[in-house]
Structures are given as structure tokens and as C-alpha cells.
Design a protein around this motif. Structure first.
Motif, PDB file in Angstrom:
ATOM      1  N   ASP A 122       0.774  -1.088   0.057  1.00 60.86           N
ATOM      2  CA  ASP A 122       0.076   0.055   0.139  1.00 60.86           C
ATOM      3  C   ASP A 122       1.012   1.277  -0.123  1.00 60.86           C
ATOM      4  OD1 ASP A 122      -2.733   1.051   0.298  1.00 60.86           O
ATOM      5  OD2 ASP A 122      -2.021   1.786   2.090  1.00 60.86           O
ATOM      6  N   GLY A 123       0.492   2.051  -0.964  1.00 58.68           N
ATOM      7  CA  GLY A 123       1.233   3.435  -0.915  1.00 58.68           C
ATOM      8  C   GLY A 123       2.458   3.277  -1.751  1.00 58.68           C
ATOM      9  N   SER A 124       2.397   2.274  -2.676  1.00 61.18           N
ATOM     10  CA  SER A 124       3.579   1.944  -3.704  1.00 61.18           C
ATOM     11  C   SER A 124       4.268   2.997  -4.447  1.00 61.18           C
ATOM     12  CB  SER A 124       3.478   0.783  -4.355  1.00 61.18           C
ATOM     13  OG  SER A 124       2.298   0.752  -4.969  1.00 61.18           O
ATOM     14  N   SER A 125       3.262   4.001  -4.709  1.00 62.90           N
ATOM     15  CA  SER A 125       3.717   5.294  -5.413  1.00 62.90           C
ATOM     16  C   SER A 125       4.830   6.022  -4.903  1.00 62.90           C
ATOM     17  CB  SER A 125       2.772   6.215  -5.905  1.00 62.90           C
ATOM     18  OG  SER A 125       1.900   6.480  -4.847  1.00 62.90           O
ATOM     19  N   ASN A 215      -5.679  14.666   2.724  1.00 60.59           N
ATOM     20  CA  ASN A 215      -5.046  15.491   1.747  1.00 60.59           C
ATOM     21  C   ASN A 215      -5.833  16.556   1.318  1.00 60.59           C
ATOM     22  OD1 ASN A 215      -4.078  16.188  -1.056  1.00 60.59           O
ATOM     23  ND2 ASN A 215      -4.205  13.977  -1.798  1.00 60.59           N
ATOM     24  N   TYR A 246       0.565  14.169   6.363  1.00 61.36           N
ATOM     25  CA  TYR A 246       0.060  13.493   5.478  1.00 61.36           C
ATOM     26  C   TYR A 246       1.110  12.891   4.514  1.00 61.36           C
ATOM     27  CZ  TYR A 246      -3.159  11.760   1.875  1.00 61.36           C
ATOM     28  OH  TYR A 246      -3.934  10.862   1.256  1.00 61.36           O
ATOM     29  N   GLY A 248       0.569  10.018   2.230  1.00 63.53           N
ATOM     30  CA  GLY A 248       0.037   9.648   0.889  1.00 63.53           C
ATOM     31  C   GLY A 248       0.258   8.017   1.137  1.00 63.53           C
ATOM     32  N   MET A 250      -1.289   5.101   3.545  1.00 68.48           N
ATOM     33  CA  MET A 250      -2.345   4.803   4.695  1.00 68.48           C
ATOM     34  C   MET A 250      -1.688   4.144   5.681  1.00 68.48           C
ATOM     35  SD  MET A 250      -5.673   2.766   4.864  1.00 68.48           S
ATOM     36  CE  MET A 250      -4.910   1.132   5.251  1.00 68.48           C
ATOM     37  N   TYR A 266      -9.965  10.238   4.649  1.00 66.43           N
ATOM     38  CA  TYR A 266     -10.248  10.309   3.162  1.00 66.43           C
ATOM     39  C   TYR A 266     -11.652  10.370   2.786  1.00 66.43           C
ATOM     40  CZ  TYR A 266      -8.077  10.516  -1.289  1.00 66.43           C
ATOM     41  OH  TYR A 266      -7.515  11.092  -2.558  1.00 66.43           O
ATOM     42  N   LYS A 276     -11.901   6.848  -1.724  1.00 62.82           N
ATOM     43  CA  LYS A 276     -10.876   5.913  -2.457  1.00 62.82           C
ATOM     44  C   LYS A 276     -10.214   4.781  -1.907  1.00 62.82           C
ATOM     45  CE  LYS A 276      -6.056   6.670  -4.304  1.00 62.82           C
ATOM     46  NZ  LYS A 276      -4.944   7.255  -4.225  1.00 62.82           N
ATOM     47  N   ARG A 278     -10.073   1.252  -0.122  1.00 61.96           N
ATOM     48  CA  ARG A 278     -10.594  -0.035  -0.548  1.00 61.96           C
ATOM     49  C   ARG A 278     -11.033  -0.554   0.933  1.00 61.96           C
ATOM     50  NH1 ARG A 278      -7.306   1.019  -4.838  1.00 61.96           N
ATOM     51  NH2 ARG A 278      -5.886   1.547  -3.250  1.00 61.96           N
ATOM     52  N   GLU A 282      -8.098  -2.094   3.200  1.00 68.24           N
ATOM     53  CA  GLU A 282      -7.368  -1.103   3.755  1.00 68.24           C
ATOM     54  C   GLU A 282      -8.423  -0.470   5.077  1.00 68.24           C
ATOM     55  OE1 GLU A 282      -4.958   1.318   0.406  1.00 68.24           O
ATOM     56  OE2 GLU A 282      -7.073   1.538   0.071  1.00 68.24           O
TER      57      GLU A 282
HETATM   58  P1  AFP Z   1      -0.899   3.783  -3.892  1.00 67.50           P
HETATM   59  O1  AFP Z   1      -1.017   2.354  -3.323  1.00 67.50           O
HETATM   60  O2  AFP Z   1      -1.331   3.790  -5.572  1.00 67.50           O
HETATM   61  O3  AFP Z   1       0.291   4.759  -3.814  1.00 67.50           O
HETATM   62  O4  AFP Z   1      -2.270   4.601  -3.046  1.00 67.50           O
HETATM   63  C1  AFP Z   1      -1.948   4.540  -1.759  1.00 67.50           C
HETATM   64  C2  AFP Z   1      -3.417   4.996  -1.233  1.00 67.50           C
HETATM   65  O5  AFP Z   1      -4.276   3.824  -1.279  1.00 67.50           O
HETATM   66  C3  AFP Z   1      -3.184   5.119   0.215  1.00 67.50           C
HETATM   67  O6  AFP Z   1      -2.271   4.189   0.845  1.00 67.50           O
HETATM   68  C4  AFP Z   1      -3.066   6.386   0.808  1.00 67.50           C
HETATM   69  O7  AFP Z   1      -3.590   6.845   1.839  1.00 67.50           O
HETATM   70  C5  AFP Z   1      -3.995   7.060  -0.535  1.00 67.50           C
HETATM   71  O8  AFP Z   1      -3.919   6.263  -1.677  1.00 67.50           O
HETATM   72  C6  AFP Z   1      -3.428   8.483  -0.964  1.00 67.50           C
HETATM   73  O9  AFP Z   1      -4.190   8.974  -2.003  1.00 67.50           O
HETATM   74  P2  AFP Z   1      -4.185  10.270  -2.507  1.00 67.50           P
HETATM   75  O10 AFP Z   1      -2.650  10.428  -3.450  1.00 67.50           O
HETATM   76  O11 AFP Z   1      -5.122  10.709  -3.371  1.00 67.50           O
HETATM   77  O12 AFP Z   1      -3.950  11.327  -1.262  1.00 67.50           O
END
Ligand code: AFP
Length: 336
Positions: A122-125, A215, A246, A248, A250, A266, A276, A278, A282
Motif C-alpha cells: 500500500d502506498g507503492s507510488s 490530502n 500526510y 500519502g 495509508m 479520506y 478512494k 478499499r 484498507e
Molecule cells: P498507492 O498504493 O497507489 O500509492 O495508493 C495509496 C493509497 O491507496 C493510500 O495508501 C493513501 O492513503 C492514498 O492512496 C493516498 O491517496 P492520495 O494520493 O489521493 O492522497
């Protein structure tokens, strides 16, 4: 390290001790959790070397959410499926990365009691920029009367039916937090011995904190009640001066909220009117942990753990945190 002053308790020992309180427990559940701890050790080892191996960046495929899969997402998913796939008590697995649950065909038998759903990374970006990420998991017992082959129905249960849930934060250290419905416990991975060691016993969320986590770039499209609420926090309505935090991701955002108090949210936005995050992998795990630690979790209309899911990848709005901040949020939402 002295064995005399402070006994070292690993997560495996802790689970076994907990299990001994239940006469007739078979040990299957601790064997299942050991699959999760093994997988998360494999994942953290990859993350720690991320810049050194060809593991950063996009994999080239999109997942069921339409998001670009990162190479580490794929590795983390495979590590969990591999580690849990050999546990005969696990009947079905589901993950953020796969549209349909994975039925472990060889285990469709009377032994297969548990369904495990997880978000492998989770948060892999955030991975490419060396920011903390996490793994979440949630475990259900197979519901009565379900046909073994009907995999989705193993998961379509409200969150209060979870028998255990947890997460791992891959941060400045690697920490596993879980609940099996008898409190919340945290274990830090000791790299010297390769084991998760009890470091946070019986975690309680403070009644009130001094951080809120959202966010805020989306705030123009939050429903009015959420904007009023956040404005109230900024203006000292709860007799505290708040700061924002924050990440980003979770999992670490929630972990801070669990330890320090405050609120993570969120809300619905223009882009994600139903929220957003799941529900099953999540919101549910963190809601179970928050409640076990004395906090609350809602989607703005009802308790997260009372939502009956209609699909595995269903999204939800989520607000989770300390009692004081959550009660004020619910008051704002009710008053509209
Ligand atoms: P990713 O796994 O695509 O990075 O998304 C992370 C997430 O599901 C959760 O971990 C964060 O709290 C949330 O999205 C962040 O979303 P925003 O970038 O829209 O704030």
C-alpha cells in the motif's frame, strides 16, 4: 541484550501464548500468521535494497484499480501468495493486485477454514522516493453454508467478522501490528535475528491527539461537513493546536495516528465520490485495530466494521482516529 532484564518475545511466541488460552486450538492460525510474517520479511528485504536492484519503477501492467503496477507491487503479491499458498488452512486469497480471488484448489477441503485478503504494498507510488509504505491483511473464517468454489462470498462479510487483521510498516524500522480481537500488539523486526520482537504491547490510542492527516489539496471538493470540521480543528474548537501530517501511504499515516492520536481521513471527493480507499483490505484492518485500541472508524454514515460489502474491491470513505476527534467529526456530519 540480556535475557534476564527483558524477555525477548517473538510474534510467533506471542501468538502461541495467546492460543494456549483457548483449549483445543489446533495451531493452524499461528501457522497461517507465520506465512504472513515470512512474506513481509521477504518484502522488506526487497524494499531495503530497492535502489540497488532493478526493482524500482513500473512493471508495465495495470492492476484491477486501473493503477500502474510497480515492480515491487508484483513481487510483494507473489511473496504473499507463495507464503500463504502452502498453508492448508487457507482456502482463498484475495489481493489488491488481482481482480478475482485466488482459490487454492488443492486446499478446497474441510481443512480450508480461512480467507485472507491483503494489499501487498500500500502506498507503492511512494517507493521510488524512499518514503514509507506498508502491507495490510485481514482474515475471515469461511462463512457457514458457502460452497468452496464460490470464492468471493468468503470475503463478502462485514468487518466485525474479521478474526484477525494487521499491517506492516516498512519505515525507519519494520513493524508489524496485529489484533486478533484481544488488544493490539506491535512487533519490530530485529534484523540481527530476523524475527519480529514484541516492542509495543497492548497499544492504546490516545483519547485526543494533535495531528490531523488528510490530502488537503482535495479540500475544495470535500462535502461541506468535512470542511466545517477541518476548519474547526484549525480554529481550536477542540482546545488543541493541530498540525497536519500526510504521507500519502495509508499504513504509516494510520500508524502515527494509532500511536500519537488524532485523525486520519479520506473523505469523498469529486474524483472519488464514494471515497478512494478499499473497504476490505484498507479500511477494515485499520478500523478493527483502531477499535481494539480504543479509537473509532466510520465512513461518515456508519461504523466501518458494520458495512456489508458488495464486491471485493469496493471503495469507501474512511475517517479513523481518537475518540475526541471522531466524535466531533460525527457531530459535524450528522448536523450536515
Ligand atoms: P498507492 O498504493 O497507489 O500509492 O495508493 C495509496 C493509497 O491507496 C493510500 O495508501 C493513501 O492513503 C492514498 O492512496 C493516498 O491517496 P492520495 O494520493 O489521493 O492522497
Amino acid at each position: 541484550m540480556t535475557f534476564k532484564s527483558k524477555p525477548v518475545v517473538t510474534v510467533q511466541q506471542h501468538i502461541l501464548q495467546e492460543q494456549m488460552r483457548f483449549p483445543g486450538a489446533s495451531g493452524e492460525f499461528s501457522w497461517l500468521l507465520s506465512g504472513i510474517t515470512l512474506a513481509t520479511k521477504l518484502i522488506q528485504a526487497r524494499i531495503r535494497r530497492a535502489g540497488l536492484s532493478d526493482i524500482l519503477g513500473e512493471h508495465g501492467d495495470t492492476n484491477v484499480q486501473g493503477e500502474m503496477q510497480q515492480k515491487l507491487d508484483v513481487y510483494a503479491d507473489e511473496a504473499l501468495v507463495h507464503s500463504l499458498g502452502t498453508r492448508s488452512s487457507v482456502g482463498v486469497l484475495a489481493s489488491e493486485e488481482n481482480e478475482h480471488p485466488v482459490i487454492l484448489q488443492q486446499h478446497i477441503s474441510e481443512d480450508a477454514k480461512y480467507a485472507v485478503i491483503f494489499d501487498p504494498l500500500d502506498g507503492s507510488s511512494n517507493i521510488d522516493v524512499n518514503v514509507s509504505v506498508g502491507t495490510t491483511f485481514s482474515i475471515f473464517r469461511k462463512p457457514d453454508g458457502v460452497q468452496s468454489g464460490d470464492a468471493s462470498s468468503w470475503f463478502l462479510q462485514p468487518g466485525h467478522k474479521q478474526i484477525a487483521a494487521g499491517y506492516v510498516v516498512y519505515g525507519s524500522s519494520t513493524i508489524l501490528v496485529y489484533t486478533a480481537g484481544r488488544g493490539v500488539h506491535g512487533f519490530t523486526l530485529d534484523p540481527a535475528i530476523g524475527a519480529y520482537v514484541l516492542s509495543h504491547e497492548n497499544i492504546r490510542m490516545p483519547n485526543q491527539g494533535s495531528y490531523y492527516s488528510v490530502n488537503e489539496a482535495n479540500s475544495e471538493s470535500f462535502p461541506e461537513a468535512y470542511r466545517t470540521y477541518l476548519d474547526g480543528l484549525r480554529k481550536g474548537k477542540l482546545n488543541k493546536t493541530y498540525s497536519t501530517r500526510y504521507i500519502g501511504s495509508m499504513v504509516p499515516d494510520f500508524h502515527r495516528t494509532l500511536l500519537k492520536g488524532g485523525i486520519f481521513l479520506y473523505p469523498p471527493t469529486k474524483k472519488f465520490p464514494d471515497g478512494k480507499l478499499r473497504l476490505l483490505y484498507e479500511a477494515n484492518p485499520v478500523a478493527f485495530i483502531a477499535e481494539q485500541a480504543g479509537g473509532l472508524a466510520t465512513n461518515g454514515k456508519q461504523r466501518i466494521l458494520d458495512i456489508y460489502p458488495e464486491s471485493i474491491h469496493q471503495r469507501t470513505c474512511l475517517a479513523v482516529g481518537s475518540k475526541v476527534e471522531m466524535e466531533e467529526l460525527m457531530r459535524c456530519v450528522v448536523e450536515g
